[in-house]
Design an enzyme around this catalytic site. Structure first.
Site, PDB file in Angstrom:
ATOM      1  N   ASP A   8       0.879  -1.172   0.000  1.00  0.00           N
ATOM      2  CA  ASP A   8       0.000   0.000   0.000  1.00  0.00           C
ATOM      3  C   ASP A   8       0.918   1.225   0.000  1.00  0.00           C
ATOM      4  O   ASP A   8       2.137   1.098  -0.202  1.00  0.00           O
ATOM      5  CB  ASP A   8      -0.994  -0.035   1.183  1.00  0.00           C
ATOM      6  N   CYS A  69       3.156  -3.217   4.011  1.00  0.00           N
ATOM      7  CA  CYS A  69       2.313  -2.097   4.426  1.00  0.00           C
ATOM      8  C   CYS A  69       3.009  -1.444   5.613  1.00  0.00           C
ATOM      9  O   CYS A  69       4.191  -1.701   5.848  1.00  0.00           O
ATOM     10  CB  CYS A  69       0.867  -2.518   4.719  1.00  0.00           C
ATOM     11  N   THR A  71       2.669  -1.757   8.937  1.00  0.00           N
ATOM     12  CA  THR A  71       3.070  -2.719   9.967  1.00  0.00           C
ATOM     13  C   THR A  71       3.277  -4.124   9.430  1.00  0.00           C
ATOM     14  O   THR A  71       3.826  -4.983  10.132  1.00  0.00           O
ATOM     15  CB  THR A  71       1.961  -2.825  11.030  1.00  0.00           C
ATOM     16  N   HIS A 102       9.094 -24.333   8.213  1.00  0.00           N
ATOM     17  CA  HIS A 102       8.050 -25.010   8.992  1.00  0.00           C
ATOM     18  C   HIS A 102       6.639 -24.774   8.468  1.00  0.00           C
ATOM     19  O   HIS A 102       5.780 -25.647   8.622  1.00  0.00           O
ATOM     20  CB  HIS A 102       8.111 -24.560  10.455  1.00  0.00           C
ATOM     21  N   HIS A 137       5.963 -31.264   9.650  1.00  0.00           N
ATOM     22  CA  HIS A 137       5.344 -29.979   9.342  1.00  0.00           C
ATOM     23  C   HIS A 137       4.289 -30.099   8.236  1.00  0.00           C
ATOM     24  O   HIS A 137       3.383 -29.276   8.160  1.00  0.00           O
ATOM     25  CB  HIS A 137       6.407 -28.961   8.931  1.00  0.00           C
TER      26      HIS A 137
HETATM   27  C1  RB5 Z   1      -1.710   2.747   6.616  1.00  0.00           C
HETATM   28  O1  RB5 Z   1      -1.701   3.932   7.347  1.00  0.00           O
HETATM   29  C2  RB5 Z   1      -1.552   1.553   7.547  1.00  0.00           C
HETATM   30  O2  RB5 Z   1      -2.664   1.414   8.353  1.00  0.00           O
HETATM   31  C3  RB5 Z   1      -1.305   0.292   6.758  1.00  0.00           C
HETATM   32  O3  RB5 Z   1      -0.189   0.456   5.952  1.00  0.00           O
HETATM   33  C4  RB5 Z   1      -1.024  -0.963   7.551  1.00  0.00           C
HETATM   34  O4  RB5 Z   1      -0.054  -0.744   8.519  1.00  0.00           O
HETATM   35  C5  RB5 Z   1      -2.212  -1.665   8.070  1.00  0.00           C
HETATM   36  O5  RB5 Z   1      -2.110  -2.745   8.656  1.00  0.00           O
END
Ligand code: RB5
Length: 156
Positions: A8, A69, A71, A102, A137
């Site tokens: 994203d 993304c 996180t 695994h 596994h």
């Molecule tokens: C975008 O601001 C953020 O929410 C997205 O990149 C991600 O971290 C969501 O899980």
């Protein structure tokens, strides 16, 4: 091996950097890199991005995927809704390697706001190099598939 990448907006810069890094591999370790976008850092939503990559990897036996993304959480949640995809969120090389050995994960998810470029590269390298160990596994991975079918209301 073909490697698909997507992100994203929050993961865009790291996705671009990882794609360039993969393309710069020496000839004997060359990979086919397929960047599924986005092409700019304009805001975009991770669920559809992750799903498109999951479809590409599920339809291309032996390929791998990289999703980024902010996180890594959103893309991993979305990709894991695909019944034939095992997507692993990893913040280090050890976890990324074990995700292959695994869990037979085909997709590595990274958080651009969590890991730096160096750690992300190490994690991706470990993910690409490691193979599935099978054995004990294999049954567990098969159980994951059965859970997916159960969740969808099908036979498990
Ligand atoms: C975008 O601001 C953020 O929410 C997205 O990149 C991600 O971290 C969501 O899980």
């Amino acid at each position: 091996m073909r490697v698909y990448l997507s992100s994203d907006h929050a993961g865009f810069a790291l996705k671009e950097s990882l794609a360039a890094w993969l393309r710069a591999r020496p000839a004997e370790e060359a990979l086919e890199v397929v960047d599924l976008g986005p092409a700019t850092a304009a805001p975009c939503d991770y669920p559809e991005r992750a799903w498109a990559l999951a479809e590409a990897v599920a339809g291309d036996e032996g390929s791998r995927g990289v999703l980024v993304c902010g996180t890594g959480l959103g893309v991993s949640m979305a990709a894991n809704r695909h019944p034939r995809i095992r997507a692993a969120l990893a913040h280090d090389a050890f976890t990324a390697e074990l995700a292959r050995r695994h869990n037979d994960a085909q997709v590595l998810c990274l958080g651009a706001r969590v890991v730096g470029e160096g750690v992300a590269r190490h994690a991706l390298e470990a993910f690409l190099r490691a193979g599935f160990e099978g054995g004990r596994h294999a049954a567990r991975v098969a159980q994951l598939g059965a859970l997916g079918a159960r969740g969808a209301g099908g036979e498990a």
